[in-house]
Design a protein around this motif. Structure first.
Motif, PDB file in Angstrom:
ATOM      1  N   ALA A  73       0.826  -1.210   0.000  1.00 36.80           N
ATOM      2  CA  ALA A  73       0.000   0.000   0.000  1.00 36.80           C
ATOM      3  C   ALA A  73       0.856   1.254   0.000  1.00 36.80           C
ATOM      4  CB  ALA A  73      -0.937  -0.017   1.207  1.00 36.80           C
ATOM      5  N   ARG A  74       1.897   1.278   0.843  1.00 42.34           N
ATOM      6  CA  ARG A  74       2.732   2.474   0.921  1.00 42.34           C
ATOM      7  C   ARG A  74       3.568   2.661  -0.337  1.00 42.34           C
ATOM      8  NH1 ARG A  74       6.277   2.373   5.396  1.00 42.34           N
ATOM      9  NH2 ARG A  74       5.845   0.214   5.930  1.00 42.34           N
ATOM     10  N   ALA A  75       4.013   1.541  -0.921  1.00 40.96           N
ATOM     11  CA  ALA A  75       4.800   1.647  -2.146  1.00 40.96           C
ATOM     12  C   ALA A  75       3.963   2.142  -3.319  1.00 40.96           C
ATOM     13  CB  ALA A  75       5.411   0.286  -2.481  1.00 40.96           C
ATOM     14  N   LEU A  76       2.643   1.877  -3.293  1.00 46.11           N
ATOM     15  CA  LEU A  76       1.779   2.222  -4.419  1.00 46.11           C
ATOM     16  C   LEU A  76       0.860   3.403  -4.124  1.00 46.11           C
ATOM     17  CD1 LEU A  76       0.815  -1.376  -5.602  1.00 46.11           C
ATOM     18  CD2 LEU A  76       2.427   0.215  -6.665  1.00 46.11           C
ATOM     19  N   ASP A  77       1.074   4.058  -2.988  1.00 44.47           N
ATOM     20  CA  ASP A  77       0.240   5.203  -2.610  1.00 44.47           C
ATOM     21  C   ASP A  77      -1.233   4.820  -2.482  1.00 44.47           C
ATOM     22  OD1 ASP A  77       2.549   6.830  -2.766  1.00 44.47           O
ATOM     23  OD2 ASP A  77       2.245   7.096  -4.909  1.00 44.47           O
ATOM     24  N   ILE A  78      -1.479   3.615  -1.973  1.00 41.40           N
ATOM     25  CA  ILE A  78      -2.850   3.185  -1.683  1.00 41.40           C
ATOM     26  C   ILE A  78      -3.180   3.688  -0.281  1.00 41.40           C
ATOM     27  CG2 ILE A  78      -4.341   1.194  -1.251  1.00 41.40           C
ATOM     28  CD1 ILE A  78      -2.633  -0.342  -3.326  1.00 41.40           C
ATOM     29  N   ALA A  79      -4.161   4.563  -0.187  1.00 43.40           N
ATOM     30  CA  ALA A  79      -4.463   5.201   1.101  1.00 43.40           C
ATOM     31  C   ALA A  79      -4.907   4.180   2.135  1.00 43.40           C
ATOM     32  CB  ALA A  79      -5.537   6.270   0.917  1.00 43.40           C
ATOM     33  N   SER A  80      -5.719   3.227   1.727  1.00 49.40           N
ATOM     34  CA  SER A  80      -6.191   2.196   2.654  1.00 49.40           C
ATOM     35  C   SER A  80      -6.801   1.058   1.862  1.00 49.40           C
ATOM     36  CB  SER A  80      -7.228   2.765   3.635  1.00 49.40           C
ATOM     37  OG  SER A  80      -8.387   3.178   2.942  1.00 49.40           O
ATOM     38  N   TRP A  81      -6.817  -0.113   2.462  1.00 47.86           N
ATOM     39  CA  TRP A  81      -7.521  -1.261   1.905  1.00 47.86           C
ATOM     40  C   TRP A  81      -8.937  -1.283   2.485  1.00 47.86           C
ATOM     41  CZ3 TRP A  81      -4.912  -3.839  -1.785  1.00 47.86           C
ATOM     42  CH2 TRP A  81      -3.517  -3.803  -1.760  1.00 47.86           C
ATOM     43  N   ILE A 239      -9.068  -6.914  -3.008  1.00 46.69           N
ATOM     44  CA  ILE A 239      -7.615  -6.691  -3.046  1.00 46.69           C
ATOM     45  C   ILE A 239      -7.184  -6.439  -4.476  1.00 46.69           C
ATOM     46  CG2 ILE A 239      -5.344  -7.684  -2.590  1.00 46.69           C
ATOM     47  CD1 ILE A 239      -6.636  -9.392  -0.406  1.00 46.69           C
ATOM     48  N   ALA A 240      -7.597  -7.328  -5.381  1.00 47.96           N
ATOM     49  CA  ALA A 240      -7.230  -7.184  -6.790  1.00 47.96           C
ATOM     50  C   ALA A 240      -7.833  -5.921  -7.391  1.00 47.96           C
ATOM     51  CB  ALA A 240      -7.677  -8.417  -7.573  1.00 47.96           C
ATOM     52  N   GLU A 241      -9.083  -5.611  -7.022  1.00 43.37           N
ATOM     53  CA  GLU A 241      -9.719  -4.410  -7.570  1.00 43.37           C
ATOM     54  C   GLU A 241      -8.975  -3.147  -7.136  1.00 43.37           C
ATOM     55  OE1 GLU A 241     -13.662  -4.894  -6.157  1.00 43.37           O
ATOM     56  OE2 GLU A 241     -14.115  -6.563  -7.515  1.00 43.37           O
ATOM     57  N   THR A 242      -8.497  -3.131  -5.894  1.00 41.81           N
ATOM     58  CA  THR A 242      -7.716  -1.987  -5.420  1.00 41.81           C
ATOM     59  C   THR A 242      -6.396  -1.881  -6.183  1.00 41.81           C
ATOM     60  OG1 THR A 242      -8.696  -2.225  -3.214  1.00 41.81           O
ATOM     61  CG2 THR A 242      -6.676  -0.926  -3.372  1.00 41.81           C
ATOM     62  N   LEU A 243      -5.776  -3.019  -6.468  1.00 42.22           N
ATOM     63  CA  LEU A 243      -4.522  -3.017  -7.224  1.00 42.22           C
ATOM     64  C   LEU A 243      -4.746  -2.616  -8.679  1.00 42.22           C
ATOM     65  CD1 LEU A 243      -2.884  -6.241  -5.735  1.00 42.22           C
ATOM     66  CD2 LEU A 243      -2.075  -3.890  -5.433  1.00 42.22           C
ATOM     67  N   VAL A 244      -5.870  -3.027  -9.262  1.00 37.05           N
ATOM     68  CA  VAL A 244      -6.197  -2.577 -10.624  1.00 37.05           C
ATOM     69  C   VAL A 244      -6.271  -1.051 -10.667  1.00 37.05           C
ATOM     70  CG1 VAL A 244      -8.032  -2.493 -12.368  1.00 37.05           C
ATOM     71  CG2 VAL A 244      -7.363  -4.689 -11.372  1.00 37.05           C
ATOM     72  N   ASP A 245      -6.933  -0.477  -9.675  1.00 39.07           N
ATOM     73  CA  ASP A 245      -7.010   0.988  -9.601  1.00 39.07           C
ATOM     74  C   ASP A 245      -5.612   1.598  -9.520  1.00 39.07           C
ATOM     75  OD1 ASP A 245      -9.758   0.869  -9.662  1.00 39.07           O
ATOM     76  OD2 ASP A 245     -10.011   1.070  -7.493  1.00 39.07           O
ATOM     77  N   ALA A 246      -4.717   0.958  -8.755  1.00 42.45           N
ATOM     78  CA  ALA A 246      -3.356   1.486  -8.617  1.00 42.45           C
ATOM     79  C   ALA A 246      -2.599   1.406  -9.938  1.00 42.45           C
ATOM     80  CB  ALA A 246      -2.610   0.722  -7.530  1.00 42.45           C
ATOM     81  N   VAL A 247      -2.756   0.294 -10.669  1.00 43.30           N
ATOM     82  CA  VAL A 247      -2.099   0.170 -11.979  1.00 43.30           C
ATOM     83  C   VAL A 247      -2.548   1.304 -12.889  1.00 43.30           C
ATOM     84  CG1 VAL A 247      -1.858  -1.241 -14.057  1.00 43.30           C
ATOM     85  CG2 VAL A 247      -1.859  -2.346 -11.808  1.00 43.30           C
ATOM     86  N   ARG A 248      -3.854   1.500 -12.969  1.00 44.44           N
ATOM     87  CA  ARG A 248      -4.392   2.520 -13.875  1.00 44.44           C
ATOM     88  C   ARG A 248      -4.038   3.934 -13.415  1.00 44.44           C
ATOM     89  NH1 ARG A 248     -10.138  -0.750 -14.504  1.00 44.44           N
ATOM     90  NH2 ARG A 248      -9.484  -2.071 -16.265  1.00 44.44           N
ATOM     91  N   ARG A 249      -4.063   4.167 -12.123  1.00 44.48           N
ATOM     92  CA  ARG A 249      -3.739   5.485 -11.594  1.00 44.48           C
ATOM     93  C   ARG A 249      -2.306   5.873 -11.925  1.00 44.48           C
ATOM     94  NH1 ARG A 249      -2.218   5.770  -6.470  1.00 44.48           N
ATOM     95  NH2 ARG A 249      -3.477   3.924  -5.977  1.00 44.48           N
ATOM     96  N   HIS A 250      -1.425   4.875 -11.987  1.00 47.71           N
ATOM     97  CA  HIS A 250      -0.014   5.162 -12.287  1.00 47.71           C
ATOM     98  C   HIS A 250       0.309   5.049 -13.778  1.00 47.71           C
ATOM     99  CE1 HIS A 250       1.166   5.698  -8.174  1.00 47.71           C
ATOM    100  NE2 HIS A 250       0.720   4.510  -7.817  1.00 47.71           N
ATOM    101  N   GLY A 251      -0.742   4.922 -14.611  1.00 49.66           N
ATOM    102  CA  GLY A 251      -0.525   4.991 -16.051  1.00 49.66           C
ATOM    103  C   GLY A 251      -0.506   3.665 -16.770  1.00 49.66           C
ATOM    104  N   GLY A 252      -0.664   2.557 -16.072  1.00 54.70           N
ATOM    105  CA  GLY A 252      -0.705   1.251 -16.716  1.00 54.70           C
ATOM    106  C   GLY A 252      -2.105   0.902 -17.195  1.00 54.70           C
ATOM    107  N   LYS A 253      -2.213  -0.205 -17.937  1.00 54.25           N
ATOM    108  CA  LYS A 253      -3.497  -0.658 -18.471  1.00 54.25           C
ATOM    109  C   LYS A 253      -3.809  -2.056 -17.934  1.00 54.25           C
ATOM    110  CE  LYS A 253      -2.038   0.037 -22.724  1.00 54.25           C
ATOM    111  NZ  LYS A 253      -0.887   0.919 -22.537  1.00 54.25           N
TER     112      LYS A 253
END
Length: 517
Positions: A73-81, A239-253
């Motif tokens: 979470a901290r490495a990906l700037d995920i505020a919270s799970w 968990i996966a849905e939160t990570l999908v958001d992180a991928v897209r937020r950082h410019g990935g698809k």
């Protein structure tokens, strides 16, 4: 970083998404291709007839401060799970009717003494001390097994730092011996009830029992309740849905409904990934969030020797017989624990031991009002199901009906009247699991953790990486997230990029395990 781009990640499991999100944050051109209509793989949540069921994995841990999911979470700037802590983590039901609650707090010692006497307390004192040492090392994301001179140097640095943190205990001969002996070495002359309890817990956490589970790995695997179990709003797939958001937020698809058919090679290097839709995605680096058998099929004649040597079927390994039940919430006692392991007899698995996970009453997204969702599973051998499916469909259906009846009967030890109050009962075999997860023959859970020295490294070829439960540290959402951290760091290091997660990793490595989420 252009020499490694574009990067394609095959499979939107937790490990693959963690890798992809970290690479995207570092500025890489990353595309994740997922065959299914939702992310998560074995840790996904699917929708059926107004219920949301956890497809495979149901236990979520590692969210405590300094734990694997906190580091991610901290490495990906995920505020919270979207997680809530649960206590006790589970209740284990022994064949004689005795129950043992697996608490994470000090109540656990009273439970161990009540159920197993002094022998139980002695065993779990060893287990916790060993687990503390191993988790401190694992949270440093060591490059195990090392696959390059740089990884050897990194492993030595991590190992020396780990030793220096508690030199007296970590150079202790018994701890070193545990790297080579099974958990059973600590259960000699133990009462049968304790051995059965430990075996049942190891089967779900390490895919094998105390006679075979490596002592270090087994001690860490048994530590999940102490480190905190959580429930996710909407199911474990959150968990996966939160990570999908992180991928897209950082410019990935992240692209769903894109089942990969093959990896295209030119002059020995991957150049593209082709999906069943006929779409072609350029790729100079490929990260496969798949088991080795699936990767071998995608590579064809370009598969490296390690993949060519694989046996035809995923052995050793387990499948799962699963049952998804939607039922009247009124039969659940108020504040009842949400996870249960029921042991009927030995040998374990094959319906003789089952694991139940209930949707929380506070999560109204999981079931219609007044109803609850339940996932039940038992370990099962793969071959019998596939042989019957291919050669005798009538007996396949009979076997499925027999397993379903036995499992529901066992589940009624926890939820009396379940069958009478259910409006949906949906069984699944390894054949079903292969159809929905694409994992070869429905193999789940990763390799049985019998040795620290027979584990796969993530790098399969110069530009091909594997992530997920087939690499160290193995199964569980927390473990595959750590594997994803390692793979992302290795790819970035090869490109000469700064270690984007090192600060988070090192600052978290010494966080106290007792600070459960």
């Amino acid at each position: 970083m252009t020499q490694l781009e574009p990067i394609v990640v095959i499979g939107a499991g937790v490990g693959g998404l963690t890798t992809a999100a970290l690479l995207a944050k570092a500025g890489c051109d990353v595309t994740v291709l997922e065959a299914h209509v939702y992310p998560g793989g074995c840790a996904g949540t699917f929708f059926h007839k107004n219920y949301r069921f956890e497809a495979g994995a149901t236990l979520a841990g590692g969210f405590y401060p300094g734990g694997p999911m906190d580091i991610v979470a901290r490495a990906l700037d995920i505020a919270s799970w979207p997680a809530r802590a649960d206590e006790p983590a589970m209740v284990v039901h022994l064949p004689d009717g005795q129950t043992i609650a697996r608490y994470g707090d000090e109540r656990r010692w009273e439970e161990y003494r009540r159920a197993f006497g002094e022998t139980g307390e002695t065993f779990f004192r060893w287990q916790e001390a060993c687990a503390d040492a191993l988790w401190d090392l694992a949270l440093r994301a060591p490059a195990w097994p090392p696959q390059s001179p740089g990884e050897v140097a990194s492993l030595v640095r991590d190992g020396l730092a780990w030793l220096a943190a508690d030199l007296r205990r970590r150079l202790h001969p018994p701890l070193l011996a545990d790297a080579f002996r099974p958990v059973a070495a600590h259960l000699q002359n133990a009462p049968h009830a304790l051995c059965l309890f430990v075996d049942a817990q190891l089967l779900i956490a390490a895919q094998t029992t105390s006679a075979y589970a490596n002592a270090l790995y087994g001690a860490a695997a048994l530590d999940l309740p102490r480190r905190g179990v959580v429930h996710l709003q909407g199911g474990i797939g959150a968990i996966a849905e939160t990570l999908v958001d992180a991928v897209r937020r950082h410019g990935g698809k992240v692209l769903l409904r894109q089942e990969v058919e093959r990896i295209v090679y030119e002059k020995g290097e991957p150049t593209a990934v082709v999906t069943r839709r006929g779409e072609r995605f350029p790729a100079r680096t490929v990260v496969a969030n798949l088991p080795p058998w699936n990767i071998a099929r995608l590579m064809g004649d370009h598969a490296p020797e390690a993949l060519r040597r694989l046996p035809e079927n995923p052995e050793p390994g387990w499948g799962a017989f699963t049952v998804y039940v939607g039922f009247d919430a009124g039969i659940v006692e108020p504040d009842a624990p949400l996870h249960h392991q029921v042991i009927e007899r030995e040998p374990l698995g094959e319906g003789n031991s089952i694991f139940l996970s209930l949707s929380p009453d506070w999560d109204e997204s999981r079931a219609p009002r007044g109803r609850r969702a339940l996932t039940i599973s038992t370990h099962t051998a793969l071959d019998p199901w596939w042989k019957l499916f291919r050669f005798d469909r009538r007996r396949y259906e009979q076997r499925k009906a027999h397993y379903l009846e036995r499992i529901l009967r066992s589940a009624e030890r926890v939820l009396p009247g379940l069958r009478a109050h259910a409006d949906l009962i949906l069984p699944g075999t390894p054949v079903t699991f292969q159809r929905f997860t694409r994992r070869m023959r429905g193999w789940v859970g990763g390799f049985p953790q019998t040795s620290l020295f027979r584990t796969w490294g993530p790098r399969l070829d110069r530009s091909l990486w594997m992530v997920g439960d087939s690499i160290f540290p193995g199964q569980s959402t927390a473990a595959v997230a750590l594997g994803g951290l390692r793979v992302a760091r290795a790819i970035l290091a090869e490109a000469g990029a700064p270690d984007a997660v090192a600060a988070h990793r090192l600052s978290a490595a010494n966080a106290p395990a007792s600070e459960a989420a």
